[in-house]
Design an enzyme around this catalytic site. Structure first.
Site, PDB file in Angstrom:
ATOM      1  N   LEU A   1       0.858  -1.058   0.169  1.00  3.50           N
ATOM      2  CA  LEU A   1       0.122   0.320   0.356  1.00  3.50           C
ATOM      3  C   LEU A   1       0.743   1.138   0.190  1.00  3.50           C
ATOM      4  O   LEU A   1       0.870   2.545  -0.957  1.00  3.50           O
ATOM      5  CB  LEU A   1      -1.069  -0.188   1.192  1.00  3.50           C
ATOM      6  CG  LEU A   1      -1.839   1.267   1.143  1.00  3.50           C
ATOM      7  CD1 LEU A   1      -3.066   1.301  -0.211  1.00  3.50           C
ATOM      8  CD2 LEU A   1      -2.698   0.443   2.911  1.00  3.50           C
TER       9      LEU A   1
ATOM     10  N   ALA B   1       3.735   8.596   0.146  1.00  6.52           N
ATOM     11  CA  ALA B   1       2.209   8.581   0.576  1.00  6.52           C
ATOM     12  C   ALA B   1       1.899   7.279   1.555  1.00  6.52           C
ATOM     13  O   ALA B   1       2.743   5.807   1.424  1.00  6.52           O
ATOM     14  CB  ALA B   1       1.247   7.695  -0.507  1.00  6.52           C
ATOM     15  N   GLY B   2       2.260   8.042   2.776  1.00  5.26           N
ATOM     16  CA  GLY B   2       2.867   7.617   3.917  1.00  5.26           C
ATOM     17  C   GLY B   2       1.143   7.539   4.882  1.00  5.26           C
ATOM     18  O   GLY B   2       0.160   5.697   4.574  1.00  5.26           O
TER      19      GLY B   2
ATOM     20  N   TRP C   1       8.258   0.388   1.809  1.00  5.13           N
ATOM     21  CA  TRP C   1       7.939  -0.093   3.065  1.00  5.13           C
ATOM     22  C   TRP C   1       7.373  -1.413   3.025  1.00  5.13           C
ATOM     23  O   TRP C   1       6.624  -2.056   3.957  1.00  5.13           O
ATOM     24  CB  TRP C   1       7.414   1.117   4.072  1.00  5.13           C
ATOM     25  CG  TRP C   1       7.876   2.243   4.272  1.00  5.13           C
ATOM     26  CD1 TRP C   1       7.170   3.224   3.515  1.00  5.13           C
ATOM     27  CD2 TRP C   1       8.649   2.827   4.712  1.00  5.13           C
ATOM     28  NE1 TRP C   1       7.709   4.623   3.872  1.00  5.13           N
ATOM     29  CE2 TRP C   1       8.897   4.397   4.680  1.00  5.13           C
ATOM     30  CE3 TRP C   1      10.402   2.099   5.321  1.00  5.13           C
ATOM     31  CZ2 TRP C   1       9.704   4.619   4.838  1.00  5.13           C
ATOM     32  CZ3 TRP C   1      11.176   3.029   5.924  1.00  5.13           C
ATOM     33  CH2 TRP C   1      11.009   4.042   5.391  1.00  5.13           C
TER      34      TRP C   1
ATOM     35  N   ARG D   1      19.305 -11.152  40.213  1.00 10.88           N
ATOM     36  CA  ARG D   1      20.695  -9.817  40.826  1.00 10.88           C
ATOM     37  C   ARG D   1      20.147  -9.465  41.961  1.00 10.88           C
ATOM     38  O   ARG D   1      19.434  -9.160  42.590  1.00 10.88           O
ATOM     39  CB  ARG D   1      20.676  -8.984  39.499  1.00 10.88           C
ATOM     40  CG  ARG D   1      21.485  -7.750  39.155  1.00 10.88           C
ATOM     41  CD  ARG D   1      22.591  -7.821  39.625  1.00 10.88           C
ATOM     42  NE  ARG D   1      23.374  -6.250  39.686  1.00 10.88           N
ATOM     43  CZ  ARG D   1      24.808  -6.097  39.222  1.00 10.88           C
ATOM     44  NH1 ARG D   1      25.216  -7.596  39.117  1.00 10.88           N
ATOM     45  NH2 ARG D   1      25.414  -4.884  38.746  1.00 10.88           N
TER      46      ARG D   1
ATOM     47  N   GLY E   1      22.742  -1.185  33.424  1.00  5.22           N
ATOM     48  CA  GLY E   1      24.057  -1.700  32.329  1.00  5.22           C
ATOM     49  C   GLY E   1      23.430  -2.427  31.641  1.00  5.22           C
ATOM     50  O   GLY E   1      23.534  -2.823  30.404  1.00  5.22           O
TER      51      GLY E   1
ATOM     52  N   GLU F   1       1.127  -0.059  10.334  1.00  2.58           N
ATOM     53  CA  GLU F   1      -0.615   0.299   9.911  1.00  2.58           C
ATOM     54  C   GLU F   1      -0.985   1.079  10.997  1.00  2.58           C
ATOM     55  O   GLU F   1      -1.978   1.417  11.033  1.00  2.58           O
ATOM     56  CB  GLU F   1      -0.822  -1.405  10.669  1.00  2.58           C
ATOM     57  CG  GLU F   1      -0.237  -2.414   9.562  1.00  2.58           C
ATOM     58  CD  GLU F   1      -1.195  -3.162  10.905  1.00  2.58           C
ATOM     59  OE1 GLU F   1      -2.265  -3.413  11.111  1.00  2.58           O
ATOM     60  OE2 GLU F   1      -0.508  -4.870   9.852  1.00  2.58           O
TER      61      GLU F   1
ATOM     62  N   THR G   1       0.340   5.363  11.704  1.00  5.93           N
ATOM     63  CA  THR G   1       1.437   5.969  12.795  1.00  5.93           C
ATOM     64  C   THR G   1       0.373   5.957  13.990  1.00  5.93           C
ATOM     65  O   THR G   1      -0.829   6.122  14.189  1.00  5.93           O
ATOM     66  CB  THR G   1       1.985   7.153  13.003  1.00  5.93           C
ATOM     67  OG1 THR G   1       0.359   7.999  12.323  1.00  5.93           O
ATOM     68  CG2 THR G   1       2.425   7.104  11.690  1.00  5.93           C
TER      69      THR G   1
HETATM   70  C1  LIG Z   1       9.577  -1.448   9.548  1.00  4.32           C
HETATM   71  C2  LIG Z   1       8.328  -1.682   8.374  1.00  4.32           C
HETATM   72  C3  LIG Z   1       6.883  -2.057   8.128  1.00  4.32           C
HETATM   73  C4  LIG Z   1       6.237  -1.266   7.115  1.00  4.32           C
HETATM   74  N1  LIG Z   1       5.068  -2.441   6.630  1.00  4.32           N
HETATM   75  C5  LIG Z   1       4.820  -2.088   5.658  1.00  4.32           C
HETATM   76  C6  LIG Z   1       3.730  -2.956   5.091  1.00  4.32           C
HETATM   77  O1  LIG Z   1       4.116  -4.247   4.390  1.00  4.32           O
HETATM   78  N2  LIG Z   1       2.886  -2.336   3.664  1.00  4.32           N
HETATM   79  C7  LIG Z   1       2.818  -1.069   3.082  1.00  4.32           C
HETATM   80  O2  LIG Z   1       2.038  -0.752   2.941  1.00  4.32           O
HETATM   81  N3  LIG Z   1       3.526  -0.788   4.269  1.00  4.32           N
HETATM   82  C8  LIG Z   1       4.189  -0.700   5.204  1.00  4.32           C
HETATM   83  N4  LIG Z   1       5.398  -0.049   6.470  1.00  4.32           N
HETATM   84  C9  LIG Z   1       4.629   1.934   5.944  1.00  4.32           C
HETATM   85  C10 LIG Z   1       3.851   2.473   7.275  1.00  4.32           C
HETATM   86  O3  LIG Z   1       2.490   2.053   7.597  1.00  4.32           O
HETATM   87  C11 LIG Z   1       3.858   3.428   7.043  1.00  4.32           C
HETATM   88  O4  LIG Z   1       5.628   4.069   7.562  1.00  4.32           O
HETATM   89  C12 LIG Z   1       3.138   4.707   8.245  1.00  4.32           C
HETATM   90  O5  LIG Z   1       2.069   4.325   8.562  1.00  4.32           O
HETATM   91  C13 LIG Z   1       3.561   5.968   8.807  1.00  4.32           C
HETATM   92  O6  LIG Z   1       3.855   6.569   7.545  1.00  4.32           O
HETATM   93  P1  LIG Z   1       4.996   7.585   6.745  1.00  4.32           P
HETATM   94  O7  LIG Z   1       6.362   6.412   7.529  1.00  4.32           O
HETATM   95  O8  LIG Z   1       5.184   7.853   5.228  1.00  4.32           O
HETATM   96  O9  LIG Z   1       5.424   8.517   7.454  1.00  4.32           O
HETATM   97  P2  LIG Z   1       4.506   9.913   7.650  1.00  4.32           P
HETATM   98  O10 LIG Z   1       2.962   9.927   7.089  1.00  4.32           O
HETATM   99  O11 LIG Z   1       5.321  10.852   6.131  1.00  4.32           O
HETATM  100  O12 LIG Z   1       4.274  10.461   9.087  1.00  4.32           O
HETATM  101  C14 LIG Z   1       5.132  11.074   8.937  1.00  4.32           C
HETATM  102  C15 LIG Z   1       4.899  11.657  10.527  1.00  4.32           C
HETATM  103  O13 LIG Z   1       3.431  12.747  10.411  1.00  4.32           O
HETATM  104  C16 LIG Z   1       2.864  11.851  11.522  1.00  4.32           C
HETATM  105  N5  LIG Z   1       1.724  12.321  10.824  1.00  4.32           N
HETATM  106  C17 LIG Z   1       1.272  12.099   9.674  1.00  4.32           C
HETATM  107  N6  LIG Z   1       0.210  12.260   8.911  1.00  4.32           N
HETATM  108  C18 LIG Z   1      -1.024  12.345  10.220  1.00  4.32           C
HETATM  109  C19 LIG Z   1      -2.128  13.302  10.323  1.00  4.32           C
HETATM  110  N7  LIG Z   1      -2.954  13.186   9.821  1.00  4.32           N
HETATM  111  N8  LIG Z   1      -2.298  13.317  11.970  1.00  4.32           N
HETATM  112  C20 LIG Z   1      -1.224  13.182  12.846  1.00  4.32           C
HETATM  113  N9  LIG Z   1      -0.880  13.333  12.476  1.00  4.32           N
HETATM  114  C21 LIG Z   1       0.718  13.071  11.578  1.00  4.32           C
HETATM  115  C22 LIG Z   1       2.930  10.792  11.676  1.00  4.32           C
HETATM  116  O14 LIG Z   1       2.182  10.811  12.810  1.00  4.32           O
HETATM  117  C23 LIG Z   1       4.455  10.856  11.638  1.00  4.32           C
HETATM  118  O15 LIG Z   1       4.734  11.206  13.187  1.00  4.32           O
HETATM  119  C24 LIG Z   1       5.718  -0.366   6.997  1.00  4.32           C
HETATM  120  C25 LIG Z   1       6.667   0.118   7.341  1.00  4.32           C
HETATM  121  C26 LIG Z   1       7.989   0.102   8.210  1.00  4.32           C
HETATM  122  C27 LIG Z   1       8.115   0.913   9.006  1.00  4.32           C
END
Ligand SMILES: Cc1cc2nc3c(=O)[nH]c(=O)nc-3n(C[C@H](O)[C@H](O)[C@H](O)COP(=O)(O)OP(=O)(O)OC[C@H]3O[C@@H](n4cnc5c(N)ncnc54)[C@H](O)[C@@H]3O)c2cc1C
Length: 384
Positions: free
Chosen positions: A123, A128-129, A154, A266, A339, A362, A364
């Protein structure tokens, strides 16, 4: 109080002995080498637990969501990366189970239920996170095929999966209503694996880019209806977030179990450190919070079982609360070992690094809090 059935209690006991005997011994090495836990995956297959998350019609065990949560919790208690390979496969499978054709289900899912391979859920993208609707991967209809191009980032199990569930825009002008979902085999011409991430934790779980360069898929590999992909993506996360909650509870339980053994052994100031009230208070806070998180996770899993109206809300609550508990408990577990807790000689630092991911993926925990607040306010007729 929420009480598990006798069957669930017996199931937990069998999973716990299996996990301690067959998974725990490989956890440290998977983390150290950042290598997929092959022996643990093979052990799951051999012991017949690979089928737990899958329906009977594709060769699975038809276990209810609470039993599935227990499996994930007990695996995470000893090796979070192993629980993640199961969670990510199920994440890829849910859209097929819930909305896919029977032909697609019979093609993809029996191998998962047998433990022959894993799959992925694609996804997220670099741009696009949290805002997944802004994805730029495209799927263009061409005769009886779709042609997919774009880059997913990711992706858990990247490079190890036999199948990839992929979300792409079939109508870029229709915003979230223009997204569709497809299932793509790993050997499809044009599909390749890009950069694999070097991560802080969950190191046994590969995470990487999955690239689509004009990947042609027959229209039969469209999941459900064209344009319904965003709905399927969110519906999948509603069903999977309690699993992340279960994983987080397992990590926290593993950390406090390891810490309590240590503080019993300990000695400082000529006494066991477990006799210091400061240590006991940390233990009390940990076990209270773990129990509260577990109760919330089981409530959310019960809601998934009946596909109830509070699935979105309880799933977000369970994932968010349990992940925060896992982070706090693992941090305190490191503290209780002093430690030694900061070294790789003990598992608690690995658990602390693993726990961090539960607050991020899934959706944040900030995004989950938004979901929870909106659901509550909407119930009171308050629009945001
Ligand atoms: C190890 C790992 C495995 C993963 N596995 C998968 C997978 O199998 N499939 C898949 O599709 N994705 C996967 N992901 C992606 C994951 O779901 C995203 O990283 C996550 O949804 C956040 O998106 P981003 O990293 O782009 O952060 P961003 O969206 O850029 O967020 C950055 C910060 O801004 C905050 N923020 C953003 N929007 C808002 C809002 N509307 N309100 C408040 N705060 C906000 C966030 O909370 C965060 O603190 C994985 C990620 C990791 C690190």
């Amino acid at each position: 109080m929420f009480r598990l059935s006798e069957e669930h209690i017996a199931f937990r006991e069998s999973i716990r002995s299996f996990a301690e005997a067959r998974v725990a011994p490989h956890a440290e090495q998977a983390d150290r080498d950042a290598a997929f836990p092959e022996q643990s995956f093979e052990a799951l297959r051999e012991a017949g637990f690979a089928g737990v998350p899958y329906p009977g019609r594709v060769g699975g065990d038809d276990a209810d969501p609470i039993a599935q949560g227990i499996l994930l919790e007990e695996l995470a208690r000893v090796c979070a990366s192993t629980s993640l390979l199961v969670i990510a496969s199920k994440l890829g499978a849910i859209p097929i189970i819930e909305w896919g054709s029977e032909e697609l289900a019979q093609e993809v899912l029996p191998g998962l239920a047998a433990g022959d391979y894993v799959m992925s859920y694609c996804l997220s993208e670099a741009g696009a996170g949290s805002d997944v609707a802004s994805m730029s991967t495209r799927a263009v209809r061409d005769g009886s095929d779709y042609v997919i191009s774009g880059a997913k980032m990711w992706i858990t199990n990247a490079g190890r999966s036999a199948w990839y569930t992929v979300f792409a825009k079939t109508d870029p002008d229709a915003a979230h209503r223009g997204i569709s979902a497809f299932v793509v085999p790993a050997d499809a011409p044009g599909l390749s694996i890009g950069k694999l991430e070097s991560k802080m934790g969950m190191k046994g779980s590969p995470t990487g880019e999955v690239l689509f360069d004009d990947v042609r898929v027959p229209k039969e590999r469209l999941i459900g209806e064209e344009g319904r992909g965003f709905y399927y993506a969110l519906g999948t996360l509603d069903r999977s977030r309690p699993n992340i909650g279960a994983q987080a509870v397992g990590i926290a339980q593993g950390a406090i179990d390891a810490a309590s053994s240590y503080v019993d052994e300990r000695r400082q100031f000529d006494q066991r450190i477990v006799d210091f009230q400061a240590i006991q208070f940390m233990i009390a806070d940990a076990v209270m919070n773990i129990e509260a998180a577990r109760g919330l996770v089981y409530s959310a899993l019960s809601e998934v079982m009946v596909k109830g109206p509070r699935m979105t809300e309880l799933g977000a609550m369970a994932k968010c609360f349990a992940a925060d508990v896992a982070m706090a408990v693992t941090t305190d577990a490191v503290q209780m070992l002093g430690g030694y807790g900061y070294t790789t000689d003990f598992p608690v630092e690995r658990m602390m690094r693993d726990a961090k991911l539960c607050q991020i993926y899934e959706g944040t925990n900030q995004v989950q809090r938004g979901v929870v607040a909106r659901q509550y306010l909407a119930g009171r007729g308050i629009k945001t």
